[in-house]
Design a protein around this motif. Sequence first.
Motif, PDB file in Angstrom:
ATOM      1  N   TYR A  41       0.972  -1.411   0.252  1.00 42.05           N
ATOM      2  CA  TYR A  41      -0.135  -0.236   0.032  1.00 42.05           C
ATOM      3  C   TYR A  41       1.020   1.438   0.101  1.00 42.05           C
ATOM      4  O   TYR A  41       0.734   1.972   0.920  1.00 42.05           O
ATOM      5  N   GLN A  43       1.642   3.642  -2.076  1.00 42.75           N
ATOM      6  CA  GLN A  43       0.077   4.774  -2.496  1.00 42.75           C
ATOM      7  C   GLN A  43      -0.963   5.569  -1.261  1.00 42.75           C
ATOM      8  O   GLN A  43      -0.452   6.757  -1.397  1.00 42.75           O
ATOM      9  N   GLU A  44      -1.433   4.252  -1.392  1.00 38.10           N
ATOM     10  CA  GLU A  44      -1.934   4.579   0.293  1.00 38.10           C
ATOM     11  C   GLU A  44      -1.294   5.462   1.952  1.00 38.10           C
ATOM     12  O   GLU A  44      -2.006   6.013   2.297  1.00 38.10           O
ATOM     13  N   ALA A  47      -0.755   8.822   0.783  1.00 37.15           N
ATOM     14  CA  ALA A  47      -1.252   9.056   0.895  1.00 37.15           C
ATOM     15  C   ALA A  47      -2.158   9.951   2.732  1.00 37.15           C
ATOM     16  O   ALA A  47      -2.156  11.187   3.016  1.00 37.15           O
ATOM     17  N   PHE A  48      -1.817   8.831   3.763  1.00 37.20           N
ATOM     18  CA  PHE A  48      -2.778   8.827   4.921  1.00 37.20           C
ATOM     19  C   PHE A  48      -1.047   9.869   5.375  1.00 37.20           C
ATOM     20  O   PHE A  48      -1.781  10.736   5.940  1.00 37.20           O
ATOM     21  N   TYR A  54       1.295  13.552  -1.779  1.00 37.09           N
ATOM     22  CA  TYR A  54       0.797  12.438  -2.270  1.00 37.09           C
ATOM     23  C   TYR A  54       0.579  14.295  -3.608  1.00 37.09           C
ATOM     24  O   TYR A  54      -0.005  13.075  -5.208  1.00 37.09           O
ATOM     25  N   SER A 182     -12.086   5.872   8.311  1.00 38.17           N
ATOM     26  CA  SER A 182     -11.215   6.343   6.790  1.00 38.17           C
ATOM     27  C   SER A 182     -10.745   4.583   6.330  1.00 38.17           C
ATOM     28  O   SER A 182     -10.789   4.030   7.224  1.00 38.17           O
ATOM     29  N   THR A 183     -10.978   4.541   5.036  1.00 41.00           N
ATOM     30  CA  THR A 183     -11.322   3.583   4.483  1.00 41.00           C
ATOM     31  C   THR A 183      -9.488   3.643   3.850  1.00 41.00           C
ATOM     32  O   THR A 183      -9.112   2.672   3.150  1.00 41.00           O
ATOM     33  N   ASN A 184      -8.613   4.275   4.309  1.00 44.40           N
ATOM     34  CA  ASN A 184      -7.294   4.656   3.419  1.00 44.40           C
ATOM     35  C   ASN A 184      -6.561   3.171   4.703  1.00 44.40           C
ATOM     36  O   ASN A 184      -7.157   2.833   5.862  1.00 44.40           O
ATOM     37  N   TYR A 222     -13.339  -4.186   2.219  1.00 48.44           N
ATOM     38  CA  TYR A 222     -12.600  -4.030   1.297  1.00 48.44           C
ATOM     39  C   TYR A 222     -12.354  -5.216   0.560  1.00 48.44           C
ATOM     40  O   TYR A 222     -13.754  -6.292   1.126  1.00 48.44           O
ATOM     41  N   ASP A 226      -7.266  -7.541   0.508  1.00 49.26           N
ATOM     42  CA  ASP A 226      -6.636  -6.540   1.136  1.00 49.26           C
ATOM     43  C   ASP A 226      -7.163  -6.969   2.442  1.00 49.26           C
ATOM     44  O   ASP A 226      -6.438  -6.773   3.494  1.00 49.26           O
TER      45      ASP A 226
END
Length: 335
Positions: A41, A43-44, A47-48, A54, A182-184, A222, A226
């Motif tokens: 993850y 990229q996530e 971002a987080f 990001y 959050s869904t991250n 998810y 995941d």
Amino acid sequence: MFDEERDHFFCQYSSVELTRSMTDSPRADFDSPWKEALDDYFQEFIAFFFPQIYADIDWNREYEFLDKELQQIVRDAEIGKRYADKLVKVWRKSGIEAWVLAHIEIQAQEETGFGERMFIYNYRLRDRYDRPVVSLAVLGDDRFNWRPSQYQNEFWGCAITFDFPIVKLLDYESRWDELVSSTNPFATVVMAHLKAKETRNNPLDRKLWKFTLTRQLYERGYDREDILKLYRFIDWLLALPEDLELELKQDLDRLQEQQTMPHVTGIERLGSAKVILVQLTRLFGELPSNLQSQVQSLSASQLDELALALLNFTSIEDVTNWLQANPTQQPPWNA
């Protein structure tokens, strides 16, 4: 924040002190779940924790892990034990190639020279690749006021000042509602990390939180892959005594029956692997990490066969021979 006149930049990420509790079983690589989360993850992660960076990356273009290039830096550093984990090539929105270094540091106590070490990695990368380096630190220790974000050195008028951004995981304790909503995937990573520290001396509370965080994986919608990846992280950090692990498995079985959760099968397999590892450890002591990984990679049917075979094992060589004769049929931690 970004130097538009240069073609590349690096980003160095450091996560320190992922606390192991008294109820955890020994881990050969305690930092492994964090490294895998970063790999799965990336990229996530950016971002987080670092939304400004990001926003400057073009995520429509594929990024690339440059492990061989990174290993050369590790060999050349010669500054003691370091975990420089992932070097990643990305593309900025301006169309220019950029490199991101994800550096993970796992340690059990405060390091007075942390800022200096961040600087050393920064200048070594800059020297080898002639690229500007962005160094980032995520601090996972439990000292609220320990927030190293600078290295300074001065001698006879020759001075160096090196600043780097940091994230303190303890700060998320007061932002729990944000993590829950959050869904991250890194929201789950942070929650598991914080609860691992909080429940280090309370295995019953740990079992409750392990069940809660696992249930949330389904509630967040998810997909199967995941769920299994994040459950691996939860399972590693929130390790339980054998009896509570068995109770947790029963709780997950009931949850599956009540809410029709098809993905639990993979988690059940992980639970079976853990029970077998506990049994093998009791027989022969702590297994080498490569043997543990092989057991964790076995399919459900292979785990059943191993459970029967181990009744006749008399040495760790029997384990090795059985695994060699029964190669894994799937990647680790997939159902």
